[in-house]
Design a protein around this motif. Structure first.
Motif, mmCIF file in Angstrom:
data_model
loop_
_atom_site.group_PDB
_atom_site.id
_atom_site.type_symbol
_atom_site.label_atom_id
_atom_site.label_comp_id
_atom_site.label_asym_id
_atom_site.label_seq_id
_atom_site.Cartn_x
_atom_site.Cartn_y
_atom_site.Cartn_z
ATOM 1 N N GLY A 123 1.029 -1.081 0.160
ATOM 2 C CA GLY A 123 -0.012 -0.206 0.099
ATOM 3 C C GLY A 123 0.762 1.202 -0.129
ATOM 4 O O GLY A 123 2.098 1.404 0.297
ATOM 5 N N VAL A 124 0.060 2.525 -0.575
ATOM 6 C CA VAL A 124 0.822 3.822 -0.441
ATOM 7 C C VAL A 124 -0.129 4.659 0.016
ATOM 8 O O VAL A 124 -1.445 4.451 -0.524
ATOM 9 C CB VAL A 124 1.289 3.915 -1.804
ATOM 10 N N ALA A 125 0.081 5.741 0.698
ATOM 11 C CA ALA A 125 -0.973 6.896 1.143
ATOM 12 C C ALA A 125 -0.063 8.075 0.880
ATOM 13 O O ALA A 125 1.133 8.306 1.146
ATOM 14 C CB ALA A 125 -1.202 6.616 2.640
ATOM 15 N N VAL A 126 -0.764 9.157 0.448
ATOM 16 C CA VAL A 126 -0.214 10.364 0.381
ATOM 17 C C VAL A 126 -0.384 11.307 1.510
ATOM 18 O O VAL A 126 -1.671 11.224 2.080
ATOM 19 C CB VAL A 126 -0.827 11.078 -0.808
ATOM 20 N N SER A 127 0.542 12.225 2.329
ATOM 21 C CA SER A 127 0.393 12.688 3.393
ATOM 22 C C SER A 127 -0.791 13.824 3.313
ATOM 23 O O SER A 127 -0.867 14.396 1.841
ATOM 24 C CB SER A 127 1.444 13.477 3.614
ATOM 25 N N PHE A 130 0.650 17.031 2.043
ATOM 26 C CA PHE A 130 1.948 16.595 0.987
ATOM 27 C C PHE A 130 2.516 17.976 0.260
ATOM 28 O O PHE A 130 3.519 17.899 -0.089
ATOM 29 C CB PHE A 130 1.349 15.755 -0.232
ATOM 30 N N GLU A 131 1.490 18.912 -0.156
ATOM 31 C CA GLU A 131 2.122 20.120 -0.885
ATOM 32 C C GLU A 131 3.122 21.013 -0.061
ATOM 33 O O GLU A 131 3.839 21.393 -0.694
ATOM 34 C CB GLU A 131 0.716 21.052 -0.901
ATOM 35 N N SER A 132 3.156 20.507 1.410
ATOM 36 C CA SER A 132 4.277 21.140 2.085
ATOM 37 C C SER A 132 5.287 20.359 2.597
ATOM 38 O O SER A 132 6.469 20.411 2.630
ATOM 39 C CB SER A 132 3.839 21.852 3.463
ATOM 40 N N ASP A 133 4.942 18.993 2.948
ATOM 41 C CA ASP A 133 5.822 18.047 3.568
ATOM 42 C C ASP A 133 6.364 17.045 2.428
ATOM 43 O O ASP A 133 7.192 16.290 2.632
ATOM 44 C CB ASP A 133 5.386 17.370 4.571
ATOM 45 N N LYS A 134 5.888 16.895 1.444
ATOM 46 C CA LYS A 134 6.274 15.916 0.329
ATOM 47 C C LYS A 134 6.376 14.525 0.648
ATOM 48 O O LYS A 134 7.255 13.999 0.051
ATOM 49 C CB LYS A 134 7.460 16.569 -0.483
ATOM 50 N N THR A 135 5.469 14.174 1.532
ATOM 51 C CA THR A 135 5.667 12.954 2.027
ATOM 52 C C THR A 135 4.631 11.938 1.661
ATOM 53 O O THR A 135 3.559 12.092 1.627
ATOM 54 C CB THR A 135 5.598 12.922 3.703
ATOM 55 N N LEU A 136 5.161 10.664 1.356
ATOM 56 C CA LEU A 136 4.637 9.490 1.140
ATOM 57 C C LEU A 136 4.646 8.457 2.133
ATOM 58 O O LEU A 136 5.816 8.360 2.883
ATOM 59 C CB LEU A 136 5.098 8.756 -0.184
ATOM 60 N N PHE A 137 3.633 7.565 2.496
ATOM 61 C CA PHE A 137 3.618 6.423 3.354
ATOM 62 C C PHE A 137 3.641 5.036 2.683
ATOM 63 O O PHE A 137 2.867 5.101 1.624
ATOM 64 C CB PHE A 137 2.653 6.546 4.565
ATOM 65 N N VAL A 138 4.163 4.078 2.994
ATOM 66 C CA VAL A 138 4.384 2.869 2.118
ATOM 67 C C VAL A 138 4.266 1.665 3.185
ATOM 68 O O VAL A 138 4.733 1.749 4.310
ATOM 69 C CB VAL A 138 5.377 2.752 1.356
ATOM 70 N N TYR A 139 3.448 0.721 2.852
ATOM 71 C CA TYR A 139 3.523 -0.581 3.408
ATOM 72 C C TYR A 139 4.424 -1.685 2.627
ATOM 73 O O TYR A 139 4.023 -1.872 1.679
ATOM 74 C CB TYR A 139 1.810 -1.044 3.580
ATOM 75 N N TYR A 140 5.121 -2.213 3.369
ATOM 76 C CA TYR A 140 6.120 -3.234 2.649
ATOM 77 C C TYR A 140 6.542 -4.316 3.322
ATOM 78 O O TYR A 140 6.541 -4.323 4.626
ATOM 79 C CB TYR A 140 7.245 -2.592 1.995
ATOM 80 N N THR A 141 7.020 -5.200 2.619
ATOM 81 C CA THR A 141 7.447 -6.499 3.431
ATOM 82 C C THR A 141 8.861 -6.876 3.508
ATOM 83 O O THR A 141 9.652 -6.602 2.283
ATOM 84 C CB THR A 141 6.988 -7.956 2.622
ATOM 85 N N THR A 142 9.544 -7.168 4.608
ATOM 86 C CA THR A 142 10.809 -7.510 4.549
ATOM 87 C C THR A 142 11.247 -9.007 4.874
ATOM 88 O O THR A 142 10.025 -9.762 4.981
ATOM 89 C CB THR A 142 11.605 -6.617 5.485
ATOM 90 N N ILE A 148 5.566 -0.282 8.071
ATOM 91 C CA ILE A 148 5.312 0.984 7.443
ATOM 92 C C ILE A 148 6.230 2.103 7.584
ATOM 93 O O ILE A 148 6.930 2.108 8.631
ATOM 94 C CB ILE A 148 3.839 1.675 8.493
ATOM 95 N N ALA A 149 6.590 2.758 6.475
ATOM 96 C CA ALA A 149 7.462 3.841 6.480
ATOM 97 C C ALA A 149 6.990 4.810 5.619
ATOM 98 O O ALA A 149 6.018 4.798 5.089
ATOM 99 C CB ALA A 149 8.716 3.055 5.510
ATOM 100 N N LYS A 150 7.796 6.058 6.176
ATOM 101 C CA LYS A 150 7.250 7.402 5.601
ATOM 102 C C LYS A 150 8.706 7.765 4.509
ATOM 103 O O LYS A 150 9.872 7.710 5.027
ATOM 104 C CB LYS A 150 6.972 8.419 6.484
ATOM 105 N N ILE A 151 8.456 8.529 3.600
ATOM 106 C CA ILE A 151 9.458 8.840 2.686
ATOM 107 C C ILE A 151 9.065 10.594 2.197
ATOM 108 O O ILE A 151 8.088 10.671 1.752
ATOM 109 C CB ILE A 151 9.370 7.994 1.373
ATOM 110 N N ALA A 152 10.211 11.288 2.869
ATOM 111 C CA ALA A 152 9.830 12.866 2.562
ATOM 112 C C ALA A 152 10.706 13.298 1.302
ATOM 113 O O ALA A 152 12.110 13.062 1.528
ATOM 114 C CB ALA A 152 10.414 13.394 3.683
ATOM 115 N N GLY A 153 10.195 13.509 0.304
ATOM 116 C CA GLY A 153 10.767 13.984 -0.726
ATOM 117 C C GLY A 153 11.972 13.035 -1.317
ATOM 118 O O GLY A 153 11.643 11.758 -1.468
ATOM 119 N N ASP A 154 13.178 13.463 -1.545
ATOM 120 C CA ASP A 154 14.323 12.460 -1.842
ATOM 121 C C ASP A 154 14.810 11.826 -0.588
ATOM 122 O O ASP A 154 16.144 11.196 -0.956
ATOM 123 C CB ASP A 154 15.318 13.131 -2.795
ATOM 124 N N GLY A 155 14.254 11.945 0.544
ATOM 125 C CA GLY A 155 15.009 11.645 1.817
ATOM 126 C C GLY A 155 15.021 10.088 2.101
ATOM 127 O O GLY A 155 14.470 9.281 0.898
#
Length: 386
Positions: A123-127, A130-142, A148-155
């Motif tokens: 899954g993926v969710a948009v903050s 987003f217009e100010s923090d550019k952050t996505l949230f993702v659900y993934y298997t390791t 669950i993790a968050k990804i801010a821009g190119d960070g």
């Protein structure tokens, strides 16, 4: 009741599907398939309804040649972010157009993802900011868990919640922000026997409600617990209607697949119940279908309609839900066996539905353009409205 079937169409072409009587949609508006302006228009214009017997749905293909698209969420500019389960890629679809559909851009590929079975980048969710923090949230298997993790821009990828049970199947993966601005997570029970779904200390077989920092949200049923509801098998879709009523798909049960209305603190019965329960401790699904004609994942709402995208059933199931939460008439079907396995489903900001095929996985039978993102515009369903 069934919708008429539709043939496959090319990337920038479209088709019109006729609905049988009983749906609440009126005649198509003049601009229903033309907004946002960069979306491909169906090449076949909707035809006039034949009295009250038929309504139309216009279909176009927005993107092709994807590989098991799983999660889908929309950005403020009208484009969408889409995850690919097995490649661990995050893609942006549109809003710019190309000669073959919408522009597809790879945003990044996650290195920590361990794909296999139904696990991977899910899954993926948009903050909401987003217009100010550019952050996505993702659900993934390791290799050890789902997280669950968050990804801010190119960070960097920053895990905020770990320890969700993983297994070859039943990893869950639904991720969405609710009307309250909090993040909801649909997990799988991660076991064959379903013991985690009834264990209040386990994150498996639950719907979780957390903050953007990954902490239990205020107002959850149990203080300092992220659990919102329990007794689920494999939650892969979450959506809310205009009344803020929450819907969730649940798949993977041996006999049935479910669409549930999710209420705070309720227990939906797995593994004690497979479909409607006889035990009053458990909440019955809104609708359950035989697994081989459903096994639905994505879910989306449009006014009184709730739609689910079915993987094994190879169709959309659609319901009209009344204000008091009951189903009006019988569920209807659309796209049955026309595009193969269907998984991701989301309501676009313009009122259309985007649905993704899932034919590039082991059990699929991919066509030459799979996997694809389709756009459906229901007559008088809101597409083109701001």
């Amino acid at each position: 009741m069934r919708f008429r079937r539709v043939r496959a169409v090319a990337a920038t072409s479209g088709a019109v599907l006729a609905l049988t009587a009983g749906c609440s949609f009126g005649p198509p508006g003049p601009d229903q398939a033309g907004s946002p302006p960069n979306l491909p228009r169906p090449s076949v214009a909707p035809t006039a309804a034949e009295g009250d017997a038929e309504r139309e749905v216009a279909l176009s293909v927005l993107a092709k040649d994807l590989e098991v698209p799983w999660g889908m969420a929309f950005l403020p500019d009208g484009g969408a972010v889409v995850t690919e389960r097995d490649t661990a890629r995050i893609l942006k679809i549109g809003p710019e157009s190309t000669a073959g559909g919408l522009k597809v851009t790879e945003l990044r590929r996650l290195g920590e993802v361990t794909a296999g079975g139904d696990g991977g980048l899910l899954g993926v969710a948009v903050s909401p900011k987003f217009e100010s923090d550019k952050t996505l949230f993702v659900y993934y298997t390791t290799a050890e868990d789902n997280r669950i993790a968050k990804i801010a821009g190119d960070g960097p990828v920053q895990p905020i919640l770990t320890g969700i049970p993983r297994s070859e199947q039943h990893n869950g993966g639904a991720l969405a922000f609710g009307p309250d601005g909090l993040l909801y997570v649909g997990t799988g029970d991660g076991t064959d026997g379903g013991g985690q779904a009834q264990d209040p200390k386990s994150l498996g077989g639950k719907i979780l409600r957390i903050t953007t920092a990954g902490r239990p949200a205020p107002g959850n049923p149990v203080r300092n617990s992220p659990v919102w509801s329990s007794g689920h098998r494999n939650v892969q879709g979450l959506a809310w209607d205009e009344t803020k009523r929450m819907f969730a798909t649940d798949r993977g049960q041996p006999r049935t697949a479910e669409l549930n209305v999710v209420v705070k603190g309720k227990n939906y019965g797995w593994p004690k119940a497979d479909g409607p329960a006889t035990d009053p401790r458990y909440t019955d699904p809104l609708v359950s279908w035989p697994t081989d004609t459903s096994s639905c994942a994505g879910v989306a709402t449009l006014e009184s309609m709730v739609a689910t995208a079915c993987v094994l059933g190879r169709r959309l199931q659609l319901l009209n839900v009344t204000g008091n939460g009951t189903v009006l008439g019988s569920p209807q079907e659309l796209l049955t066996d026309e595009f193969g396995r269907l998984r991701a489903l989301a309501a676009a900001p313009d009122g259309s539905f985007w649905v993704a095929t899932s034919n590039q996985e082991d059990a699929g039978q991919p066509g030459p353009e799979d996997d694809r993102i389709l756009r459906l515009v229901f007559s008088d369903g809101g597409a083109g409205r701001s």
